[in-house]
Design a protein around this motif. Sequence first.
Motif, short mmCIF file in Angstrom:
data_model
loop_
_atom_site.label_atom_id
_atom_site.label_comp_id
_atom_site.label_asym_id
_atom_site.label_seq_id
_atom_site.Cartn_x
_atom_site.Cartn_y
_atom_site.Cartn_z
N VAL A 155 0.83 -1.19 0.00
CA VAL A 155 0.00 0.00 0.00
C VAL A 155 0.87 1.25 0.00
N ALA A 156 1.91 1.25 0.83
CA ALA A 156 2.81 2.40 0.88
C ALA A 156 3.48 2.62 -0.47
N GLY A 157 3.85 1.53 -1.12
CA GLY A 157 4.45 1.67 -2.45
C GLY A 157 3.46 2.22 -3.46
N SER A 158 2.21 1.80 -3.35
CA SER A 158 1.17 2.31 -4.25
C SER A 158 0.96 3.80 -4.05
N ALA A 161 3.94 5.73 -5.51
CA ALA A 161 3.88 5.77 -6.98
C ALA A 161 2.85 6.79 -7.45
N SER A 162 1.71 6.84 -6.79
CA SER A 162 0.67 7.78 -7.19
C SER A 162 1.11 9.22 -6.93
N LEU A 163 1.70 9.45 -5.75
CA LEU A 163 2.16 10.80 -5.43
C LEU A 163 3.34 11.22 -6.30
N ALA A 164 4.17 10.25 -6.67
CA ALA A 164 5.29 10.58 -7.55
C ALA A 164 4.79 11.04 -8.91
N SER A 165 3.74 10.37 -9.40
CA SER A 165 3.15 10.78 -10.67
C SER A 165 2.55 12.18 -10.56
N HIS A 166 1.85 12.44 -9.44
CA HIS A 166 1.25 13.76 -9.25
C HIS A 166 2.34 14.83 -9.10
N ALA A 187 3.54 19.32 -3.09
CA ALA A 187 3.49 17.96 -3.62
C ALA A 187 4.78 17.21 -3.30
N SER A 188 5.91 17.88 -3.38
CA SER A 188 7.20 17.24 -3.09
C SER A 188 7.30 16.83 -1.63
N VAL A 189 6.83 17.74 -0.76
CA VAL A 189 6.86 17.41 0.68
C VAL A 189 5.93 16.23 0.98
N THR A 190 4.76 16.21 0.37
CA THR A 190 3.83 15.10 0.58
C THR A 190 4.44 13.78 0.09
N ALA A 194 5.38 10.41 2.26
CA ALA A 194 4.96 9.05 1.87
C ALA A 194 6.15 8.11 1.79
N GLU A 195 7.28 8.62 1.32
CA GLU A 195 8.51 7.81 1.30
C GLU A 195 8.91 7.40 2.71
#
Length: 426
Positions: A155-158, A161-166, A187-190, A194-195
């Motif tokens: 889930v964390a990886g998902s 991946a989604s936030l990286a795309s955004h 967005a970068s901080v978010t 998540a990382e």
Amino acid sequence: MKTLTSISILICLLATLRADAETLHDAWETALASHRQIAAAGAELEAAGFDLERARAARRPQLGLSTNYTHLDAAPNFALGGVSAPLFAADDFVRAGAELGLPLYTGGAIRAGIDAAEAGARAAADRLAIVTQDIKLGTAERYVAVLEAESAVAVAGSIVASLASHTENTRKRFEAGAIPRNEYLAASVTLANAEQRRLAAGNALDYARADYNRFLGRPLDSAVALDPALAIDDLVPADRDLDGLILLAIERRPQLDAIASQARALQRQSAAARAAARPQLAVTGGYMFLENEFLDDDAFWMAGVSLSWRLFDGGESRRRAAALASRAAALGHSRADLETSIALEVRRAWHDRIEAQSRLAVAERAVDQANENLRVVRNRYAAGAGTHADVLDAEALREQALGNRDAARFELVLAGLRLARAAGTL
């Protein structure tokens, strides 16, 4: 976004295809073969078996050999009619013999001792069953903890991946001058947060695997590949309602049987103590050799009956019997109390499972709704009709929904296992 949220499900499906995946039943076999508590309970059961054989041996014939050498300060004489003659040719002699005894009546002591040993053996077997079920539940809890940690990593990886795309989309829009710089920074901080959560999930997974290996007696860093298909639906009888499971638990829980066996053993020990005050009758026979040059025959065969009866022992036997009977009565009260405790345990496990089923149904709907919400919000943002904050809020809602779903899913599994343990069917 449904493709991204299906990553964890895909990982689980792929895991079932791994030839080296360890099933829950495999884990149970390994744990039961390696756990020291099983070895200890098995040794106690073996000892109880020897105690039973010892008790049964009391009613069999007993054969003993004896010999002794005696040295006197002077050779003894006997006097008869003024004539004095030696009893022995010298001042020492040797005596040897064999004696065989068989109890005929012991007031019930032997039978009571055998009954007590049999009850003790049953109690030892029940204790082994208790330890076995405890280890199976402990193994299952750690097995599920690994699966839950693996799902959390997925889930964390998902989410990453989604936030990286955004974040990449916001970077491009910022460089094109379509959005202010702070949206890209947010967005970068978010994404960085998540990382961090993904790293924490990976650390939790490593600990869960190490704890699982330790419980199974393996090196902590051994590779762990588990089969998520737990196959535990048949552990709890589907045709039993709550009242039926409570009755089943009263019938099958080894804790209750162990207490009953212990009480039975004490009752029979009390009977054996009372029997000590009754007459003891035995038949005896033997052979004796007495070194003596003046006897016509220095070897003798003997047969007889012995009777002993301790008429007064200060009340020792009676008081010991009363103490043992009182301890047996105390265990009877403890068993009655344990019955109500087990009924409460089954009731709680039953309702926990129902609650987990309801939570899972709600959580699965929430995941679908969160996925759809994120899709709509991202489309609006791409079209310039939505805000950056709306996208991050939607991502947070999806992450929470996925976490709630997995928590409910694995809690349902644990609830089923704990209900099986409470009902005595694990």
